[in-house]
Every structure is written in structure tokens, then in C-alpha cells.
Design an enzyme around this catalytic site. Structure first.
Site, mmCIF file in Angstrom:
data_model
loop_
_atom_site.group_PDB
_atom_site.id
_atom_site.type_symbol
_atom_site.label_atom_id
_atom_site.label_comp_id
_atom_site.label_asym_id
_atom_site.label_seq_id
_atom_site.Cartn_x
_atom_site.Cartn_y
_atom_site.Cartn_z
ATOM 1 N N LYS A 13 70.677 13.984 -2.639
ATOM 2 C CA LYS A 13 69.784 13.219 -3.530
ATOM 3 C C LYS A 13 70.583 12.598 -4.681
ATOM 4 O O LYS A 13 70.444 11.415 -4.964
ATOM 5 C CB LYS A 13 68.697 14.138 -4.121
ATOM 6 C CG LYS A 13 67.814 14.813 -3.088
ATOM 7 C CD LYS A 13 66.747 15.675 -3.732
ATOM 8 C CE LYS A 13 67.263 16.842 -4.531
ATOM 9 N NZ LYS A 13 68.005 17.866 -3.743
ATOM 10 N N ARG A 88 58.816 18.475 -7.847
ATOM 11 C CA ARG A 88 59.262 19.470 -6.895
ATOM 12 C C ARG A 88 58.139 20.443 -6.538
ATOM 13 O O ARG A 88 58.353 21.379 -5.787
ATOM 14 C CB ARG A 88 60.415 20.248 -7.521
ATOM 15 C CG ARG A 88 61.554 20.479 -6.563
ATOM 16 C CD ARG A 88 62.639 21.211 -7.299
ATOM 17 N NE ARG A 88 63.596 20.278 -7.838
ATOM 18 C CZ ARG A 88 64.915 20.409 -7.711
ATOM 19 N NH1 ARG A 88 65.413 21.432 -7.080
ATOM 20 N NH2 ARG A 88 65.720 19.538 -8.242
ATOM 21 N N ARG A 123 81.053 21.574 -2.380
ATOM 22 C CA ARG A 123 80.789 20.652 -3.506
ATOM 23 C C ARG A 123 81.633 21.017 -4.727
ATOM 24 O O ARG A 123 81.808 22.183 -5.053
ATOM 25 C CB ARG A 123 79.314 20.700 -3.891
ATOM 26 C CG ARG A 123 79.034 19.879 -5.151
ATOM 27 C CD ARG A 123 77.595 19.504 -5.322
ATOM 28 N NE ARG A 123 76.730 20.650 -5.548
ATOM 29 C CZ ARG A 123 75.428 20.553 -5.731
ATOM 30 N NH1 ARG A 123 74.854 19.360 -5.684
ATOM 31 N NH2 ARG A 123 74.694 21.621 -5.919
ATOM 32 N N ARG A 156 79.534 24.616 -9.077
ATOM 33 C CA ARG A 156 78.297 24.975 -9.773
ATOM 34 C C ARG A 156 77.940 26.432 -9.485
ATOM 35 O O ARG A 156 78.050 26.885 -8.346
ATOM 36 C CB ARG A 156 77.155 24.058 -9.293
ATOM 37 C CG ARG A 156 76.750 23.043 -10.324
ATOM 38 C CD ARG A 156 75.819 22.003 -9.798
ATOM 39 N NE ARG A 156 74.531 22.500 -9.328
ATOM 40 C CZ ARG A 156 73.545 21.712 -8.923
ATOM 41 N NH1 ARG A 156 73.705 20.396 -8.941
ATOM 42 N NH2 ARG A 156 72.411 22.210 -8.494
ATOM 43 N N ARG A 167 67.534 28.981 -2.917
ATOM 44 C CA ARG A 167 67.102 27.602 -3.234
ATOM 45 C C ARG A 167 66.460 26.959 -2.010
ATOM 46 O O ARG A 167 65.481 26.228 -2.116
ATOM 47 C CB ARG A 167 68.302 26.781 -3.720
ATOM 48 C CG ARG A 167 68.744 27.174 -5.116
ATOM 49 C CD ARG A 167 70.140 26.685 -5.430
ATOM 50 N NE ARG A 167 70.245 25.241 -5.525
ATOM 51 C CZ ARG A 167 71.398 24.581 -5.437
ATOM 52 N NH1 ARG A 167 72.539 25.233 -5.251
ATOM 53 N NH2 ARG A 167 71.415 23.277 -5.540
#
Ligand code: AP5
Length: 211
Positions: A13, A88, A123, A156, A167
């Protein structure tokens, strides 16, 4: 254009919102980024949000709704915006509708759960300018260093494998129902993410009729 990007954690996203923001000249608004800034600055919102974010749960609706309604009132949103990761929950979507935020399109980016684990495992993000990389699919020119500003890249905290699993569960339970919500409004479009950033962007441009 008033666009919402919906998708599981790590669907791309943020990556696609950046591409679209540059292409269309409208802001990308990420509640995740706004909350991380608040945590970093130690504000009351940041202190409330931190434990939810660290565990992979959603931050309570009332906090998010206040943040997003205030942000959408800024001058740079007059010609449109891209909402990255908000709404969300159904309550957040209803709040936007209740404030007459007339969304044009809700674009869902679909990615299988097993690809998500790979994407978030690789990531790397810049703590200073927010640029996102992936060690394999989108590496920086110099390992561990941001191409855009030269800062040292970080992982992160919520990209830890256990938190990613939480998540994903949260996404399927609380966010996926939004697909039906926007489908019922005739605003839902679906993009099946390709295994590279450019292929996904090309498909999204096609869906949105952007040349
Ligand atoms: P947030 O920061 O929004 O996290 P998220 O939704 O979990 O999404 P991510 O930022 O992890 O992923 P992304 O889809 O943007 O993927 P990216 O482009 O980085 O939210 C964090 C937390 O804040 C939440 O858990 C929650 O606690 C709270 N929060 C935020 N908003 C909230 C709300 N509205 N309500 C309640 N709580 C809220 O890409 C991922 C990786 O894959 C990158 O390395 C990238 O380079 C790579 N990649 C991207 N596209 C591709 C591709 N096509 N092929 C291969 N690799 C790719």
C-alpha cells in the site's frame, strides 16, 4: 481523485501510494506514518497507540477517526488524496461517510499470506525520510543506506514474524469486511499484486484509468 488503498500488512500500500502520489500530485496519507511520528515524539496519542502497534493490534477507532478527520481538513487535500491503511474498520469507514468524505474508489491490493511474510521479512525503512526498500525486490544502491537521504536503514519493530502473524489475523478479522462495505457502494476495485513493484503499479494505473 479520492482513493483508499486497502490490503493486508506488507501488501505494498505504502509503495503504491507513493507512486500514485507523485503521479497524481495529491498527498499520500498514512495513519501508520502519523502514528509512528506520534510515538517517536512521545505525544499523548503516541503513548496511547504504542502498545497496540507493537502487538499488531489496531489502534482504537476514536483515536484514528480524530486524526484522519483533522488531516483531511488540510489545504493539500482539496484536490484529492490517497488514504494508505485507513479506514481499517467498518466504524472508521462509516465515520468518513458521516463526514461526507466522498471517496471515489476503494482499491484492494490482494497478496497471499505467504508472500506477506517474505515481503515484511525483507523490508527495510528509512527512519528519517520514510523511504521503503526490500533486500531482494527493491534494494538500496548501498546496502543498509537510504538512497534518498543517506540515513542508516532500520527494520520496523512490528515486522517481527510473530507480530506479522498477529497483524495478518487482525487484517482478516477487522479490515477484510471493508471489501463488502465498498462493494455494496459500487466503489470497490481489486488489484492482484504482482511479484514486482512496477508490475503492480502498471495494473493499478490501468484499473484507475491513469496513463
Ligand atoms: P501501517 O504502517 O499502516 O502498516 P500496515 O498496514 O500493516 O502496512 P505496512 O506499512 O506494513 O505495509 P504496506 O502495505 O504499506 O507495504 P509496503 O509498501 O511497505 O500500520 C502500522 C500499525 O499502525 C498497525 O498495525 C496498527 O497498529 C496501526 N494503525 C495504522 N493505521 C490504523 C488504522 N486505520 N486503524 C487502526 N490502527 C491503525 O511494502 C512491504 C514490503 O514489500 C517492502 O519491503 C516493499 O519494498 C516490498 N514490496 C512492495 N510491493 C512489492 C511487490 N509488488 N513485489 C515485491 N515486493 C514488494
Amino acid at each position: 481523485m479520492k482513493l483508499i488503498l486497502i490490503g493486508p500488512p506488507g501488501a505494498g500500500k505504502g509503495t503504491q501510494a507513493d507512486v500514485l502520489s507523485k503521479k497524481l500530485g495529491i498527498p499520500r496519507i498514512s495513519t501508520g506514518d502519523i502514528l509512528r511520528e506520534a510515538v517517536k515524539a512521545g505525544t499523548p496519542v503516541g503513548m496511547k497507540a504504542k502498545s497496540f502497534m507493537d502487538s499488531g493490534a489496531l489502534v482504537p477507532d476514536e483515536i484514528i477517526i480524530e486524526i484522519i478527520i483533522e488531516r483531511l481538513g488540510a489545504r493539500d487535500c482539496i484536490n484529492g488524496f490517497i488514504l494508505d491503511g485507513v479506514p481499517r474498520t467498518i466504524a472508521q469507514a462509516q465515520a468518513l461517510d458521516g463526514h461526507d468524505v466522498a471517496i471515489d474508489t476503494a482499491l484492494a491490493i490482494e497478496v497471499p499470506d505467504e508472500d506477506i511474510i517474505e515481503r515484511l521479512g525483507g523490508r527495510r525503512v528509512c527512519p528519517d525520510c520514510g523511504t521503503t526498500y526490500h533486500v531482494k525486490s527493491n534494494p538500496p544502491a548501498k546496502e543498509g543506506v537510504c538512497d534518498a537521504c543517506g540515513a542508516a536503514l532500520i527494520i520496523r519493530k512490528d515486522d517481527d514474524a510473530d507480530v506479522v502473524r498477529n497483524r495478518l489475523q487482525t487484517y482478516h478479522r477487522e479490515t477484510a469486511p471493508l471489501l463488502e462495505y465498498y462493494k455494496a457502494q459500487g466503489k470497490l476495485e481489486i488489484s492482484v499484486s504482482h511479484s514486482d513493484v512496477t508490475g503492480t503499479a502498471a495494473e493499478i494505473f490501468k484499473i484507475l484509468g491513469i496513463s
